[in-house]
Design a protein around this motif. Structure first.
Motif, PDB file in Angstrom:
ATOM      1  N   UNK A 120     -39.623  11.336 -19.783  1.00  0.00           N
ATOM      2  CA  UNK A 120     -41.018  11.764 -19.888  1.00  0.00           C
ATOM      3  C   UNK A 120     -41.889  10.809 -19.063  1.00  0.00           C
ATOM      4  N   UNK A 121     -42.533  11.342 -17.994  1.00  0.00           N
ATOM      5  CA  UNK A 121     -42.597  12.758 -17.613  1.00  0.00           C
ATOM      6  C   UNK A 121     -41.291  13.228 -16.973  1.00  0.00           C
ATOM      7  N   UNK A 122     -41.064  14.527 -16.992  1.00  0.00           N
ATOM      8  CA  UNK A 122     -39.821  15.065 -16.429  1.00  0.00           C
ATOM      9  C   UNK A 122     -39.689  14.788 -14.936  1.00  0.00           C
ATOM     10  N   UNK A 123     -38.443  14.575 -14.508  1.00  0.00           N
ATOM     11  CA  UNK A 123     -38.102  14.443 -13.082  1.00  0.00           C
ATOM     12  C   UNK A 123     -36.875  15.319 -12.864  1.00  0.00           C
ATOM     13  N   UNK A 124     -37.079  16.608 -12.620  1.00  0.00           N
ATOM     14  CA  UNK A 124     -35.985  17.589 -12.628  1.00  0.00           C
ATOM     15  C   UNK A 124     -34.783  17.221 -11.786  1.00  0.00           C
ATOM     16  N   UNK A 125     -34.987  16.740 -10.578  1.00  0.00           N
ATOM     17  CA  UNK A 125     -33.852  16.432  -9.709  1.00  0.00           C
ATOM     18  C   UNK A 125     -33.021  15.293 -10.293  1.00  0.00           C
ATOM     19  N   UNK A 126     -33.693  14.260 -10.753  1.00  0.00           N
ATOM     20  CA  UNK A 126     -32.980  13.128 -11.349  1.00  0.00           C
ATOM     21  C   UNK A 126     -32.294  13.551 -12.637  1.00  0.00           C
ATOM     22  N   UNK A 127     -32.962  14.355 -13.456  1.00  0.00           N
ATOM     23  CA  UNK A 127     -32.359  14.815 -14.707  1.00  0.00           C
ATOM     24  C   UNK A 127     -31.112  15.647 -14.443  1.00  0.00           C
ATOM     25  N   UNK A 128     -31.150  16.487 -13.430  1.00  0.00           N
ATOM     26  CA  UNK A 128     -29.981  17.306 -13.097  1.00  0.00           C
ATOM     27  C   UNK A 128     -28.813  16.422 -12.671  1.00  0.00           C
ATOM     28  N   UNK A 129     -29.102  15.385 -11.875  1.00  0.00           N
ATOM     29  CA  UNK A 129     -28.043  14.478 -11.425  1.00  0.00           C
ATOM     30  C   UNK A 129     -27.461  13.701 -12.600  1.00  0.00           C
ATOM     31  N   UNK A 130     -28.323  13.261 -13.499  1.00  0.00           N
ATOM     32  CA  UNK A 130     -27.850  12.534 -14.667  1.00  0.00           C
ATOM     33  C   UNK A 130     -26.963  13.416 -15.549  1.00  0.00           C
ATOM     34  N   UNK A 131     -27.368  14.664 -15.715  1.00  0.00           N
ATOM     35  CA  UNK A 131     -26.561  15.569 -16.536  1.00  0.00           C
ATOM     36  C   UNK A 131     -25.207  15.835 -15.904  1.00  0.00           C
ATOM     37  N   UNK A 132     -25.184  16.032 -14.593  1.00  0.00           N
ATOM     38  CA  UNK A 132     -23.907  16.288 -13.917  1.00  0.00           C
ATOM     39  C   UNK A 132     -22.980  15.085 -14.042  1.00  0.00           C
ATOM     40  N   UNK A 133     -23.533  13.905 -13.756  1.00  0.00           N
ATOM     41  CA  UNK A 133     -22.715  12.694 -13.860  1.00  0.00           C
ATOM     42  C   UNK A 133     -22.273  12.454 -15.300  1.00  0.00           C
ATOM     43  N   UNK A 134     -23.227  12.604 -16.237  1.00  0.00           N
ATOM     44  CA  UNK A 134     -22.929  12.343 -17.640  1.00  0.00           C
ATOM     45  C   UNK A 134     -21.843  13.251 -18.180  1.00  0.00           C
ATOM     46  N   UNK A 135     -21.914  14.531 -17.863  1.00  0.00           N
ATOM     47  CA  UNK A 135     -20.911  15.465 -18.373  1.00  0.00           C
ATOM     48  C   UNK A 135     -19.522  15.138 -17.826  1.00  0.00           C
ATOM     49  N   UNK A 136     -19.450  14.802 -16.555  1.00  0.00           N
ATOM     50  CA  UNK A 136     -18.156  14.436 -15.974  1.00  0.00           C
ATOM     51  C   UNK A 136     -17.586  13.190 -16.657  1.00  0.00           C
ATOM     52  N   UNK A 137     -18.452  12.211 -16.919  1.00  0.00           N
ATOM     53  CA  UNK A 137     -18.007  10.970 -17.545  1.00  0.00           C
ATOM     54  C   UNK A 137     -17.563  11.209 -18.984  1.00  0.00           C
ATOM     55  N   UNK A 138     -18.295  12.035 -19.717  1.00  0.00           N
ATOM     56  CA  UNK A 138     -17.933  12.335 -21.105  1.00  0.00           C
ATOM     57  C   UNK A 138     -16.573  13.028 -21.160  1.00  0.00           C
ATOM     58  N   UNK A 139     -16.344  13.963 -20.282  1.00  0.00           N
ATOM     59  CA  UNK A 139     -15.060  14.660 -20.240  1.00  0.00           C
ATOM     60  C   UNK A 139     -13.926  13.678 -19.950  1.00  0.00           C
ATOM     61  N   UNK A 140     -14.153  12.778 -18.995  1.00  0.00           N
ATOM     62  CA  UNK A 140     -13.118  11.807 -18.639  1.00  0.00           C
ATOM     63  C   UNK A 140     -12.788  10.884 -19.809  1.00  0.00           C
ATOM     64  N   UNK A 141     -13.811  10.440 -20.546  1.00  0.00           N
ATOM     65  CA  UNK A 141     -13.579   9.564 -21.692  1.00  0.00           C
ATOM     66  C   UNK A 141     -12.902  10.308 -22.840  1.00  0.00           C
ATOM     67  N   UNK A 142     -13.222  11.585 -23.008  1.00  0.00           N
ATOM     68  CA  UNK A 142     -12.519  12.386 -24.013  1.00  0.00           C
ATOM     69  C   UNK A 142     -11.048  12.540 -23.639  1.00  0.00           C
ATOM     70  N   UNK A 143     -10.778  12.718 -22.362  1.00  0.00           N
ATOM     71  CA  UNK A 143      -9.388  12.788 -21.914  1.00  0.00           C
ATOM     72  C   UNK A 143      -8.643  11.510 -22.292  1.00  0.00           C
ATOM     73  N   UNK A 144      -9.299  10.367 -22.077  1.00  0.00           N
ATOM     74  CA  UNK A 144      -8.654   9.085 -22.377  1.00  0.00           C
ATOM     75  C   UNK A 144      -8.413   8.928 -23.871  1.00  0.00           C
ATOM     76  N   UNK A 145      -9.405   9.277 -24.685  1.00  0.00           N
ATOM     77  CA  UNK A 145      -9.234   9.130 -26.129  1.00  0.00           C
ATOM     78  C   UNK A 145      -8.178  10.098 -26.657  1.00  0.00           C
ATOM     79  N   UNK A 146      -8.140  11.303 -26.122  1.00  0.00           N
ATOM     80  CA  UNK A 146      -7.112  12.264 -26.519  1.00  0.00           C
ATOM     81  C   UNK A 146      -5.725  11.686 -26.282  1.00  0.00           C
TER      82      UNK A 146
END
Length: 234
Positions: A120-146
């Motif tokens: 806040x305030x929103x920064x759409x381009x940065x938020x989109x990049x953060x979401x893309x990176x974050x989702x990839x990282x979360x998936x990778x860490x779930x793979x490791x914990x699995x």
């Protein structure tokens, strides 16, 4: 005095520690804190200058912060080994290893998603990049914990431990941030199903949501944040 766990809502990682207190079975109190409001107020810095939950007021009236420190405090008082194995056992080493991974890399990968959500305030381009990176990282860490999960019903042994408590407080963030379906990781999905059906986790989740639920054996009630700050804040 009974220890007081300061836990956050909504969807605080500290929900798992409430469940752990239930499993431990010793008297405790809680202080429920709005992480989007009360926790950010200047007065909260008297409890935790980093404006984070959880925090614990110990039975000696001292303030203890950081999830791992609180978990170790609980383990040291687990005389009946209800939430932790013998501290010198191989099982205890495995529990601490899993707790360290869950509390660091596993939890930390969600940070970009929280930053994007709360920007806040929103920064759409940065938020989109953060979401893309974050989702990839979360998936990778779930793979490791699995890959780290064994064939038992819980992370360590045949009953929930502090490792399971830390896991269940974070696991629900997967759907909240719309990262992936839990079934993508069969062992973790089975563990979640088992823990989410556990009476202590059901109770902790209800308290977190602010629901009026019948009191459990060891729980001695909520303490208002203002009182906690006045009595124990530095």
């Amino acid at each position: 005095m009974e220890p007081i766990l300061i836990y956050g809502f909504p969807l605080g990682s500290s929900m798992g520690l409430v469940a752990a207190l239930e499993w431990l079975g010793k008297p405790y109190r809680l202080c429920r804190v709005d992480m989007l409001g009360e926790m950010r107020e200047p007065s909260y810095a008297r409890i935790n200058a980093r404006h984070e939950t959880p925090a614990l007021i110990t039975d000696k009236g001292q303030v203890l912060t950081e999830t791992m420190a609180i978990a170790e405090w609980l383990a040291a008082r687990d005389d009946d080994r209800r939430i932790s194995p013998d501290p010198l056992s191989v099982e205890a080493d495995r529990m601490r290893q899993l707790m360290a991974f869950i509390n660091s890399g596993f939890t930390g990968t969600f940070s970009p998603l929280w930053v994007a959500l709360e920007m806040d305030p929103p920064r759409p381009a940065l938020q989109a990049a953060l979401r893309e990176y974050g989702k990839e990282a979360v998936i990778e860490r779930h793979d490791k914990l699995e890959a780290m999960v064994g064939d038992g019903p819980y992370l360590v042994g045949d009953r929930p431990t502090l490792a399971d408590a830390l896991f269940i407080g974070i696991a629900r963030w997967l759907e909240f941030h719309e990262v992936a379906e839990p079934v993508r990781w069969p062992k973790l999905a089975a563990l979640r199903t088992r823990l989410e059906a556990d009476p202590a986790v059901i109770y902790a989740t209800a308290l977190e949501s602010g629901d009026s639920v019948a009191g459990s054996g060891p729980f001695r009630g909520h303490v208002p944040l203002a009182e906690v700050i006045e009595r124990f804040g530095s």
